[in-house]
Design an enzyme around this catalytic site. Structure first.
Site, PDB file in Angstrom:
ATOM      1  CD  GLU A   1     -33.059   5.808  -8.217  1.00  9.40           C
ATOM      2  OE1 GLU A   1     -33.863   5.323  -9.027  1.00  9.40           O
ATOM      3  OE2 GLU A   1     -32.868   5.311  -7.096  1.00  9.40           O
TER       4      GLU A   1
ATOM      5  CD  GLU B   1     -38.111   2.357  -5.119  1.00 14.74           C
ATOM      6  OE1 GLU B   1     -38.775   1.322  -5.226  1.00 14.74           O
ATOM      7  OE2 GLU B   1     -37.415   2.802  -6.052  1.00 14.74           O
TER       8      GLU B   1
HETATM    9  O1  G3I Z   1     -27.009  -7.917 -16.737  1.00 15.45           O
HETATM   10  C1  G3I Z   1     -27.699  -9.076 -16.230  1.00 15.45           C
HETATM   11  C2  G3I Z   1     -27.695 -10.181 -17.284  1.00 15.45           C
HETATM   12  O2  G3I Z   1     -26.340 -10.607 -17.508  1.00 15.45           O
HETATM   13  C3  G3I Z   1     -28.513 -11.350 -16.763  1.00 15.45           C
HETATM   14  O3  G3I Z   1     -28.618 -12.334 -17.788  1.00 15.45           O
HETATM   15  C4  G3I Z   1     -29.908 -10.879 -16.386  1.00 15.45           C
HETATM   16  C5  G3I Z   1     -30.678 -12.015 -15.770  1.00 15.45           C
HETATM   17  O4  G3I Z   1     -31.871 -11.503 -15.231  1.00 15.45           O
HETATM   18  O5  G3I Z   1     -29.833  -9.816 -15.396  1.00 15.45           O
HETATM   19  C6  G3I Z   1     -29.117  -8.695 -15.888  1.00 15.45           C
HETATM   20  O6  G3I Z   1     -29.056  -7.757 -14.849  1.00 15.45           O
HETATM   21  C7  G3I Z   1     -30.217  -6.948 -14.706  1.00 15.45           C
HETATM   22  C8  G3I Z   1     -29.710  -5.512 -14.476  1.00 15.45           C
HETATM   23  O7  G3I Z   1     -30.798  -4.614 -14.217  1.00 15.45           O
HETATM   24  C9  G3I Z   1     -28.905  -4.993 -15.646  1.00 15.45           C
HETATM   25  O8  G3I Z   1     -29.734  -4.799 -16.726  1.00 15.45           O
HETATM   26  C10 G3I Z   1     -30.988  -7.393 -13.473  1.00 15.45           C
HETATM   27  O9  G3I Z   1     -31.549  -8.667 -13.704  1.00 15.45           O
HETATM   28  C11 G3I Z   1     -32.119  -6.405 -13.195  1.00 15.45           C
HETATM   29  O10 G3I Z   1     -32.762  -6.727 -11.958  1.00 15.45           O
HETATM   30  C12 G3I Z   1     -31.528  -4.990 -13.040  1.00 15.45           C
HETATM   31  O11 G3I Z   1     -32.613  -4.067 -12.921  1.00 15.45           O
HETATM   32  C13 G3I Z   1     -32.302  -2.846 -12.225  1.00 15.45           C
HETATM   33  C14 G3I Z   1     -33.442  -2.619 -11.214  1.00 15.45           C
HETATM   34  O12 G3I Z   1     -33.265  -1.352 -10.542  1.00 15.45           O
HETATM   35  C15 G3I Z   1     -33.469  -3.715 -10.159  1.00 15.45           C
HETATM   36  O13 G3I Z   1     -32.243  -3.719  -9.465  1.00 15.45           O
HETATM   37  C16 G3I Z   1     -32.257  -1.680 -13.227  1.00 15.45           C
HETATM   38  O14 G3I Z   1     -31.134  -1.827 -14.088  1.00 15.45           O
HETATM   39  C17 G3I Z   1     -32.166  -0.368 -12.476  1.00 15.45           C
HETATM   40  O15 G3I Z   1     -32.232   0.741 -13.374  1.00 15.45           O
HETATM   41  C18 G3I Z   1     -33.297  -0.245 -11.454  1.00 15.45           C
HETATM   42  O16 G3I Z   1     -33.077   0.926 -10.720  1.00 15.45           O
HETATM   43  C19 G3I Z   1     -34.092   1.273  -9.760  1.00 15.45           C
HETATM   44  C20 G3I Z   1     -33.402   1.850  -8.536  1.00 15.45           C
HETATM   45  O17 G3I Z   1     -32.505   0.907  -7.987  1.00 15.45           O
HETATM   46  C21 G3I Z   1     -34.431   2.321  -7.513  1.00 15.45           C
HETATM   47  N1  G3I Z   1     -35.370   3.282  -8.106  1.00 15.45           N
HETATM   48  C22 G3I Z   1     -36.057   2.755  -9.301  1.00 15.45           C
HETATM   49  C23 G3I Z   1     -35.043   2.341 -10.359  1.00 15.45           C
HETATM   50  C24 G3I Z   1     -35.726   1.856 -11.617  1.00 15.45           C
HETATM   51  O18 G3I Z   1     -36.462   0.701 -11.344  1.00 15.45           O
END
Ligand code: G3I
Length: 366
Positions: free
Chosen positions: A271, A164
């Site tokens: 994605e 991105e």
């Molecule tokens: O599972 C932990 C939980 O145990 C903990 O308590 C909590 C604390 O914040 O975090 C949880 O993990 C989260 C994880 O998703 C699982 O749900 C992370 O905080 C959170 O940052 C993470 O978000 C991901 C996001 O990217 C940021 O990395 C999303 O799942 C994921 O679908 C999203 O994917 C992005 C791609 O990488 C790039 N393109 C866009 C796409 C959607 O935003």
């Protein structure tokens, strides 16, 4: 197919070879409820890898693990190979999550795709603390990429090296911690060079979103890829995330794939999810939204399947089941429970989007 004029640019030449006939983009025969595909794995309908975004926790769930192993041939860690997970506050690295995903891929004969090394959206405290420090910052940047990409050398088939980089509206490139310290495109060239140093064989991609819906962003992205290639960056592929709303104009996706293919590089639909909610969900009959979703899924699958084989890197869905979609856990405007953006419902049953994808892939159970 119009032959390219002598002395044409790389894109013109390759575009003449690879561009999909735009007429194929306008077909309206898609979208009604597709016929139910034979009871075969989704990957069996495709002549290319079909991927799924996963977490270590979902792979530890026996029912999810069985579905993932049956239907997919490639895994992308949804978040556990990113800096937010790997790089601890004290600068230490954490690999238990990605190692578990890598082990599952290895044990089940699946490809592993690394996501992502450098992203504007993540600048962990360990890097923020050395912001502006010149050589120490550059050294830490290279060491991080060498450590992470090097750890999965020989297993990861490829990486989203940079994620991105293009501005939200397509007007130029994003400013971020990495561009401020290492240069606007130089941080990207460095990342590709460092990733190549870490893994001589992985396919190194640059990944972005809204390339289907924003032609201006797509054009900026394509110019960036060409600039990186001219600068000698080992860009080996492009990722188009394909997070889409179900009401995207018919033909837009096919035109986008044809445009991107003109660069001549392997393409990763990286994605895919297709939101009903983001298509004005509450104001439209669900049957209309689901038909639009099926049409769009089939159009994208057909456009991708119509690429030359060497340009079909992989086709990845951003999750297994609707209720696991990132769209549901957004802090702002999370999707409601009736948003069904993926190919399997919360019970793990196939949705019509599965059949639309299978048909678009070629519909031949392999
Ligand atoms: O599972 C932990 C939980 O145990 C903990 O308590 C909590 C604390 O914040 O975090 C949880 O993990 C989260 C994880 O998703 C699982 O749900 C992370 O905080 C959170 O940052 C993470 O978000 C991901 C996001 O990217 C940021 O990395 C999303 O799942 C994921 O679908 C999203 O994917 C992005 C791609 O990488 C790039 N393109 C866009 C796409 C959607 O935003």
């Amino acid at each position: 197919m119009t032959p390219a004029r002598p002395g044409s640019s790389r894109r013109t030449i390759l575009g003449a070879l690879a561009a999909l006939p735009v007429t194929a983009c306008a077909r309206e025969s898609r979208g009604q409820v597709p016929p139910r595909a034979p009871d075969r794995p989704l990957k069996a309908f495709a002549a290319f890898p079909v991927g799924c975004a996963v977490t270590a926790e979902r792979l530890a769930n026996p029912a999810d693990a069985a579905l993932i192993a049956r239907h997919f041939s490639q895994l992308t860690p949804e978040w556990q190979m990113k800096m937010e997970y790997v790089l601890q506050g004290d600068g230490a690295f954490r690999f238990d999550g990605p190692d578990a995903i890598a082990a599952f891929a290895r044990d089940h004969g699946l490809r592993l795709f690394g996501h992502t090394l450098v992203w504007y959206a993540q600048s962990p405290p360990a890097f923020e603390r050395i912001d502006g420090q010149g050589r120490p910052f550059a050294d830490a940047y290279r060491n991080y990429i060498l450590a992470v990409a090097g750890r999965y050398r020989g297993q990861a088939v490829g990486w989203d090296v940079v994620n991105e980089a293009v501005a939200e509206d397509g007007d130029g490139l994003r400013d971020c911690l990495w561009s401020r310290n290492l240069g606007r495109t130089d941080y990207m060239r460095r990342a590709f060079d460092n990733a190549r140093e870490a893994d001589p064989d992985a396919v190194l991609l640059i990944n972005d979103y809204n390339l289907e819906s924003l032609p201006k962003k797509r054009a900026t992205f394509m110019r960036l890829v060409e600039d990186l290639l001219k600068a000698g960056a080992p860009v080996g592929g492009i990722g188009t995330q394909s997070h889409m709303a179900a009401d995207l104009r018919p033909g837009a996706v096919c035109e986008a794939i044809g445009d991107l293919a003109s660069l001549g590089l392997p393409i990763h639909v990286s994605e895919l999810d297709i939101s009903l909610n983001r298509a004005g969900g509450v104001f439209r009959p669900r049957a209309d939204l689901q038909a639009a979703q099926n049409r769009l899924a089939q159009e994208l699958a057909e456009a991708f399947a119509g690429l030359p084989p060497r340009q079909r890197f992989a086709f990845t869905l951003w999750g297994l089941k609707d209720d696991q979609s990132w769209l549901r856990s957004l802090k702002e405007n999370p999707s409601p429970p009736w948003d069904e953006p993926l190919a399997f419902d919360a019970d793990g049953d196939r949705r019509p989007m599965f059949d639309a994808l299978a048909m678009g892939f070629g519909g031949r159970a392999g």
